[in-house]
Scaffold this motif. Structure first.
Motif, PDB file in Angstrom:
ATOM      1  N   SER A 132      26.473   1.229 -11.788  1.00  0.00           N
ATOM      2  CA  SER A 132      26.515   2.046 -12.985  1.00  0.00           C
ATOM      3  C   SER A 132      27.450   3.225 -12.762  1.00  0.00           C
ATOM      4  O   SER A 132      27.514   3.788 -11.668  1.00  0.00           O
ATOM      5  CB  SER A 132      25.111   2.563 -13.329  1.00  0.00           C
ATOM      6  N   ALA A 133      28.157   3.607 -13.819  1.00  0.00           N
ATOM      7  CA  ALA A 133      28.986   4.813 -13.764  1.00  0.00           C
ATOM      8  C   ALA A 133      28.147   6.064 -13.943  1.00  0.00           C
ATOM      9  O   ALA A 133      28.623   7.169 -13.660  1.00  0.00           O
ATOM     10  CB  ALA A 133      30.066   4.755 -14.842  1.00  0.00           C
ATOM     11  N   HIS A 134      26.914   5.902 -14.398  1.00  0.00           N
ATOM     12  CA  HIS A 134      26.033   7.044 -14.639  1.00  0.00           C
ATOM     13  C   HIS A 134      25.218   7.347 -13.388  1.00  0.00           C
ATOM     14  O   HIS A 134      23.990   7.194 -13.358  1.00  0.00           O
ATOM     15  CB  HIS A 134      25.137   6.761 -15.849  1.00  0.00           C
ATOM     16  N   GLY A 177      30.245  -0.096 -21.628  1.00  0.00           N
ATOM     17  CA  GLY A 177      31.318   0.581 -20.890  1.00  0.00           C
ATOM     18  C   GLY A 177      30.831   1.521 -19.808  1.00  0.00           C
ATOM     19  O   GLY A 177      31.632   2.258 -19.234  1.00  0.00           O
ATOM     20  N   THR A 178      29.536   1.482 -19.474  1.00  0.00           N
ATOM     21  CA  THR A 178      28.990   2.407 -18.481  1.00  0.00           C
ATOM     22  C   THR A 178      28.638   1.744 -17.153  1.00  0.00           C
ATOM     23  O   THR A 178      28.113   2.406 -16.256  1.00  0.00           O
ATOM     24  CB  THR A 178      27.725   3.109 -19.020  1.00  0.00           C
ATOM     25  N   ALA A 179      28.912   0.444 -17.014  1.00  0.00           N
ATOM     26  CA  ALA A 179      28.584  -0.248 -15.759  1.00  0.00           C
ATOM     27  C   ALA A 179      29.559  -1.385 -15.535  1.00  0.00           C
ATOM     28  O   ALA A 179      30.225  -1.861 -16.465  1.00  0.00           O
ATOM     29  CB  ALA A 179      27.142  -0.760 -15.776  1.00  0.00           C
ATOM     30  N   LEU A 180      29.649  -1.819 -14.281  1.00  0.00           N
ATOM     31  CA  LEU A 180      30.544  -2.897 -13.871  1.00  0.00           C
ATOM     32  C   LEU A 180      29.750  -3.963 -13.132  1.00  0.00           C
ATOM     33  O   LEU A 180      28.837  -3.647 -12.351  1.00  0.00           O
ATOM     34  CB  LEU A 180      31.633  -2.366 -12.941  1.00  0.00           C
ATOM     35  N   VAL A 181      30.113  -5.218 -13.344  1.00  0.00           N
ATOM     36  CA  VAL A 181      29.555  -6.346 -12.594  1.00  0.00           C
ATOM     37  C   VAL A 181      30.709  -7.099 -11.964  1.00  0.00           C
ATOM     38  O   VAL A 181      31.735  -7.341 -12.611  1.00  0.00           O
ATOM     39  CB  VAL A 181      28.735  -7.281 -13.504  1.00  0.00           C
ATOM     40  N   CYS A 182      30.556  -7.459 -10.697  1.00  0.00           N
ATOM     41  CA  CYS A 182      31.609  -8.173  -9.977  1.00  0.00           C
ATOM     42  C   CYS A 182      30.974  -9.085  -8.940  1.00  0.00           C
ATOM     43  O   CYS A 182      30.206  -8.631  -8.082  1.00  0.00           O
ATOM     44  CB  CYS A 182      32.547  -7.178  -9.294  1.00  0.00           C
ATOM     45  N   ASP A 183      31.280 -10.369  -9.013  1.00  0.00           N
ATOM     46  CA  ASP A 183      30.779 -11.328  -8.022  1.00  0.00           C
ATOM     47  C   ASP A 183      31.682 -11.259  -6.796  1.00  0.00           C
ATOM     48  O   ASP A 183      32.650 -12.003  -6.670  1.00  0.00           O
ATOM     49  CB  ASP A 183      30.760 -12.736  -8.609  1.00  0.00           C
ATOM     50  N   THR A 184      31.361 -10.332  -5.893  1.00  0.00           N
ATOM     51  CA  THR A 184      32.161 -10.098  -4.704  1.00  0.00           C
ATOM     52  C   THR A 184      31.593 -10.866  -3.516  1.00  0.00           C
ATOM     53  O   THR A 184      30.579 -11.557  -3.623  1.00  0.00           O
ATOM     54  CB  THR A 184      32.180  -8.597  -4.351  1.00  0.00           C
TER      55      THR A 184
END
Length: 461
Positions: free
Chosen positions: A159-161, A253-260
């Motif tokens: 989360s960006a928050h 627009g407040t969080a990111l998901v990435c299958d790393t």
């Protein structure tokens, strides 16, 4: 809160009145460790509305969170509030209790150059630490993997928050922004989210800048930049590890998901990591980042260490094609005519901490040329090369004193950072190293500074 605009000097812009704080406990981490906090959820801190005065100039700003009158900036007026201009001091910008934001112009495009702050990468690395508190909770430290849910894909989530520091801004961006202003360049700013959300963001500009560590890109970001270049726009990647992971922007627009490849239930590396740009589907996105940038982190490497620049080699780039306009006015030689080739940035920690390269071969004259086997455009011209040594090919178990390198396709040549340029209607320059803006911004090398001016002057007109 005290506000400053970053530039050749940190211009004091104003302060809020004292705001009443509200205690909010960090959300518990799913691993149950009390010292950790969950990076995947909004921390639920209250927001404060701060009107932007009309006299504030567009640019990059920093807000300092002041907890007491004695905690204000060192230059103050008689009432203990900041006054006037503070000289640039990276140590003052680094640390906790700060946050940056971009003030966009009401009418964009009065400047030809748009500077993109790599905000997604910042959120990925933000550990949510605080003074004396090590929460170690990020996309890297104790990451949280969430399963697919409706329209939200599965992957590691941040989360960006969340609170954190602005060390990336202090190390790469602030010195370079100050240099740009001292040199007289008119620049406007945006964040990754701006580029993600607005397909027309780049239209008023001639040149987009990617600066420092720019690892995480959404599909929309890349689509918008590709379209900009195809339409004749230019990009300068003064960055590296660029566009290495695809992110999905969620939660409004407040969080990111990435299958790393980061930890999942104690398994590291977690493979396949389907949000890596270069591997073919279904193991990755199947769209090598070097089709845009000309270079890829899989051909370069990372020099580990917390004390930057540390002990990494300071070889600089071996100059090729010294007659190219990029080298104009540097006086550097490329070894043609029997003379020894010069090295751009020799003696400085220009290469690293992470660097990117193109797969290449060396012709009969000793000139490195891209093979294109990795997806690098045929028109990519290698202007400078730094062969990495010593190397360690187990990136997930890094070895000190070595360039640590990721897995890649076979038979793609030695690991190297390759500075270069290519054209596809618009022109794309890549410095291929994260610390290019740090060297330029701190005035460490005249040649690197001149190359930067050449790129900016040519590609912004």
């Amino acid at each position: 809160m005290d506000f400053y605009r970053i530039g050749a000097e940190n211009d004091y812009a104003g302060s809020t009145e004292w705001l009443r704080g509200v205690w909010a406990a960090p959300p518990p981490h799913p691993d149950g460790v009390p010292e950790h906090a969950c990076p995947a959820v909004d921390w639920g801190w209250p927001g404060y509305q701060v009107p932007i005065p009309p006299q504030w100039r567009p640019g990059m700003y920093v807000a300092f969170f002041v907890e007491s009158a004695s905690d204000t900036a060192p230059t103050t007026d008689g009432r203990g509030r900041p006054a006037g201009k503070l000289p640039y001091d990276s140590a003052r910008l680094a640390g906790f209790g700060r946050e940056y934001f971009v003030l966009r112009p009401r009418v964009p495009g009065s400047a030809a150059i748009l500077y993109k702050k790599s905000s997604f990468t910042r959120h990925a690395y933000n550990r949510s630490d605080a003074p004396g508190i090590e929460r170690a909770s990020s996309l890297y430290d104790n990451p949280v993997y969430v399963p697919a849910n409706g329209d939200e894909p599965g992957g590691h989530k941040v989360s960006a928050h969340r609170p954190g520091g602005v060390n990336d801004l202090a190390y790469w961006d602030a010195p370079f922004i100050a240099w740009l202003e001292r040199e007289g360049y008119q620049v406007e700013f945006c964040t990754d989210l701006d580029l993600h959300e607005d397909p027309n963001l780049l239209s008023p500009y001639r040149l987009l800048l990617s600066v420092g560590h720019d690892e995480y890109w959404s599909a929309r970001m890349r689509e918008h930049v590709e379209a900009f270049v195809d339409a004749g726009g230019n990009v300068a990647f003064f960055s590296a590890n660029t566009c290495w992971w695809r992110v999905h922007v969620v939660d409004g627009g407040t969080a990111l998901v990435c299958d790393t490849d980061h930890d999942v239930d104690g398994v590291y590396p977690h493979l396949p990591a389907t949000d890596q740009w270069w591997p073919p589907e279904p193991d990755g996105v199947g769209a090598p980042e070097n089709a845009l940038t000309g270079v890829s982190f899989r051909n370069g490497g990372m020099w580990p260490g917390d004390d930057w620049p540390g002990d990494r080699p300071r070889t600089g780039f071996l100059v090729q094609h010294a007659d190219h306009w990029v080298y104009e006015g540097t006086g550097l030689r490329d070894g043609s005519g029997g003379r020894g080739a010069d090295r751009l940035g020799a003696g400085q920690p220009l290469i690293g901490y992470e660097c990117d390269g193109a797969a290449y071969t060396v012709d009969e004259r000793g000139v490195a040329r891209p093979t294109g086997a990795d997806g690098t455009p045929e028109s990519f011209l290698i202007l400078g090369i730094a062969v990495l040594a010593p190397t360690h090919d187990d990136f997930h178990n890094p070895k000190p004193g070595h360039w640590n390198c990721v897995s890649r396709e076979s038979a793609t040549g030695p690991r190297a950072a390759t500075m270069g340029i290519h054209t596809r209607n618009g022109t794309v320059f890549t410095a291929a190293t994260t610390d290019w803006p740090a060297i330029v911004g701190r005035g460490c090398d005249v040649g690197v500074g001149r190359v930067t001016r050449n790129v900016l002057d040519r590609l912004s007109t």
